[in-house]
Design an enzyme around this catalytic site. Structure first.
Site, PDB file in Angstrom:
ATOM      1  N   THR A   1      15.034  33.658 -18.174  1.00 27.01           N
ATOM      2  CA  THR A   1      15.261  32.256 -17.855  1.00 27.01           C
ATOM      3  C   THR A   1      16.480  32.159 -16.946  1.00 27.01           C
ATOM      4  OG1 THR A   1      14.396  31.683 -19.999  1.00 27.01           O
ATOM      5  CG2 THR A   1      15.849  30.062 -18.973  1.00 27.01           C
TER       6      THR A   1
ATOM      7  N   ARG B   1       1.758  28.041 -24.149  1.00 21.33           N
ATOM      8  CA  ARG B   1       2.963  28.160 -24.968  1.00 21.33           C
ATOM      9  C   ARG B   1       4.147  27.513 -24.277  1.00 21.33           C
ATOM     10  NH1 ARG B   1       8.166  30.897 -23.908  1.00 21.33           N
ATOM     11  NH2 ARG B   1       9.091  31.465 -25.893  1.00 21.33           N
ATOM     12  N   ILE B   2       4.866  26.706 -25.036  1.00 23.34           N
ATOM     13  CA  ILE B   2       6.085  26.080 -24.523  1.00 23.34           C
ATOM     14  C   ILE B   2       7.261  26.731 -25.238  1.00 23.34           C
ATOM     15  CG2 ILE B   2       7.415  23.925 -24.492  1.00 23.34           C
ATOM     16  CD1 ILE B   2       4.760  22.432 -24.102  1.00 23.34           C
ATOM     17  N   GLY B   3       8.284  27.073 -24.490  1.00 29.65           N
ATOM     18  CA  GLY B   3       9.462  27.708 -25.063  1.00 29.65           C
ATOM     19  C   GLY B   3      10.610  26.727 -25.176  1.00 29.65           C
TER      20      GLY B   3
ATOM     21  N   THR C   1      19.302  30.991 -22.919  1.00 26.21           N
ATOM     22  CA  THR C   1      18.290  31.942 -22.492  1.00 26.21           C
ATOM     23  C   THR C   1      18.066  32.931 -23.617  1.00 26.21           C
ATOM     24  OG1 THR C   1      17.880  33.790 -20.974  1.00 26.21           O
ATOM     25  CG2 THR C   1      20.161  33.225 -21.351  1.00 26.21           C
TER      26      THR C   1
ATOM     27  N   GLY D   1      12.890  32.258 -27.041  1.00 25.64           N
ATOM     28  CA  GLY D   1      12.676  30.816 -27.103  1.00 25.64           C
ATOM     29  C   GLY D   1      12.509  30.281 -28.507  1.00 25.64           C
TER      30      GLY D   1
END
Lengths: 320, 246
Positions: free
Chosen positions: B117, B145-147, B167, B170
């Site tokens: 990230t 997928r959402i982090g 970072t 997640g």
């Protein structure tokens, strides 16, 4: 100590003049959910199972803005979201952009239990639901005539409307003074604690009327609309954007931990982070306390504790 | 791809997820904040918004690098989601067992290739803080997928006191609402920036691996991580400047 449970069916500008045909089914729904939750707690089910069960009931009830009865996007579609969290382990699951899954909260639970992730959305969430064999239906299943009407009115008024109990009056609404006339309601949730201090929270919603396609609110955002840790479990409702910015659910627990506030004090503290007319929350603590607060006109809610107290309310005084 | 941005003073925010053709997700997140009544848009709806706003769009292939294609293949073969932060370096204890288990590509440890990230936090002379985070997410993640990066309070947070960008893993960052945590201990426990960052990294991550950068309204800058390293740089008005990895 002792078990406790609280349920909400949305906070918002619920008019005191709410007609019986709109009020009674929701009260009945809250009563049924409370009974379901109490029975599950008495039968020593884990709070995670209890909150999922209760939210499934609320999702299946077309009078609440979750599952069947979800409000519509600007395109007339349904995009549901849900979130569940376990206080002790802090495991959590969330989904957004779900359009065919009968119980989004159960999908969120599966994300938590069956994937290495916390949050799945849109096509990926739908595909996962099918992989897991969850019940899916045509999107039309979720759409009610009331919500089609709400969308129509919101689009005519060209505003984003959270409220789904009160259709916009053609003349200037009496509540124009509140939050630029946007009446707000939506989202269902349940928080529970057993007599060992295990906590859980679950929240589910269709979002806000006339929302942009793809809009995600506070419900699936851990720390915003949903949060649980070893101290408390919280579920919030109201204007998603304000709840996100205020990290409301997280802050209830944070001030309990860092400032030593009681559950009720913490709930009040967190509510101050949201402008008037914007939100409500329910919370339970590990010691079996309950808090239900809102800065809107009303919040459909109910709670019960092991010592025999129970309440079902919409505005400030309990109905029963 | 996903991203979020937050403006300290009024805690305004914008976030996006599930982007595949928007060249600069962070700018789209900014537009969500500035041009919509919402805070977060995802997937097809976000892409449609991008088109309507006329932001620069490219083919999905633009974003894909050979290294990433190689790593995905390895990840699928190993049936894993690659976390570079967990791969032991040659100098950590664990000896030969660790070395044998190390995923390699082109003969080098995968940790050298693993994507991460990105983020930035800034404070100006008036003490006005802001934070921005952007990512492609986890290698071999499930579709959809959402982090933590687009989640306000997890990967990104800014308020009157501080701006934070995180970072790492997640899921660990989300569970610990890491970015909000830094601000919360400053606000509610009265810790200063460095104490807050240390406290949060040491006590809130449990088994999770993560790092963060933060600036305070007083012009301080801090970073913390419980991983082997974190690619970072910082500078302050008085001339201090640093770029670091470990």
């Amino acid at each position: 100590m002792g078990w406790a449970i609280a349920v909400h069916g949305g906070a918002g500008d619920i008019p005191l003049s709410l007609p019986p045909e709109k009020r009674l089914p929701r009260e009945a729904g809250l009563r049924r959910c409370l009974d379901v939750g109490i029975a599950a707690l008495k039968a020593h089910n884990h709070p995670l199972d209890v909150v999922e069960l209760v939210v499934r009931e609320l999702e299946n009830n077309p009078h609440f803005n979750a599952g069947k009865g979800s409000v519509l996007t600007t395109s007339g579609t349904v995009e549901m979201e849900a979130c569940i969290m376990d206080g002790k382990t802090m495991k959590c699951g969330a989904v957004s952009g779900v359009s065919t899954v009968v119980n989004a909260i159960s999908l969120a639970r599966l994300v938590m239990d069956k994937t290495p992730h916390i949050y799945l959305a849109f096509d990926g969430a739908e595909a996962f639901a099918r992989e897991q064999g969850l019940e899916t239906v045509e999107m039309s299943h979720f759409i009610t005539p009331e919500n089609i009407e709400r969308l129509k009115q919101a689009q005519e008024a060209d505003r984003v409307q959270l409220d789904y109990t009160q259709p916009i009056q053609k003349e200037v609404p009496k509540d124009a003074a509140l939050a630029d006339g946007d009446s707000q309601i939506g989202t269902v949730g349940c928080v529970a604690v057993d007599n060992e201090g295990n906590l859980a929270t679950a929240t589910s919603t269709g979002g806000i009327v006339n929302k942009m396609v793809g809009r995600i609110g506070d419900t699936p955002i851990i720390g915003a609309g949903t949060y649980a840790n070893h101290l408390c479990a919280v579920s919030a409702t109201g204007r998603g954007e304000a709840i996100i910015r205020g990290t409301i659910a997280r802050d209830v627990a944070a001030v309990m931990e860092f400032k030593g506030l009681s559950l009720k004090e913490a709930a009040a503290y967190a509510m101050n982070r949201v402008p008037r007319g914007n939100a409500g929350l329910i919370a339970v603590s590990s010691t079996g306390e309950v808090a239900m607060l809102f800065n809107t006109t009303g919040m459909f809610r109910a709670c019960a504790t092991e010592d025999g107290y129970s309440e079902i309310s919409i505005w400030d005084s309990p109905i029963e | 791809m996903e991203a979020s941005i937050m403006d300290g003073p009024k805690r305004r925010c914008g976030a996006v997820s599930g982007l595949t053709t928007v060249k600069n997700p962070i700018s789209l997140a900014r537009l969500v904040m500035d041009k919509t009544p919402h805070s977060y848009l995802g997937f097809a709806g976000a892409e449609e918004f991008a088109r309507k706003q006329g932001v620069e769009l490219v083919d999905n292939e633009y974003f894909i690098t050979e290294d990433n294609v190689g790593m995905l293949k390895l990840a699928k073969e190993a049936n894993s989601i690659l976390f570079d932060y967990r791969i032991p370096t040659l100098t950590t204890c664990g000896g030969s067992a660790a070395m044998e288990n190390q995923l390699q590509m082109n003969g080098l440890p995968i940790s050298l290739y693993a994507p991460e990230t990105v983020g930035c936090v800034v404070v100006d002379k008036q003490g006005h803080c802001a934070a921005a985070t952007s990512t492609g997410g986890l290698m071999n993640k499930m579709t959809g997928r959402i982090g933590d990066s687009p989640l306000i309070g997890s990967g990104t947070y800014a308020c009157d006191l501080v701006a934070v960008s995180c970072t790492g893993e997640g899921e660990a960052i989300i569970r610990s609402t890491l970015a909000r945590e830094v601000a919360a201990v400053m606000e509610y426990k009265g810790l200063n920036l460095h104490e807050a960052v240390d406290y949060v990294i040491k006590t809130r991550l449990d088994e999770g691996k993560a790092g963060l950068i933060a600036v305070s309204k007083n012009g301080e800058v801090a970073c913390g991580f419980n991983t082997t390293g974190m690619f970072r740089g910082c500078a302050t008005e008085d001339g201090f400047m640093e770029v670091g990895v470990w």
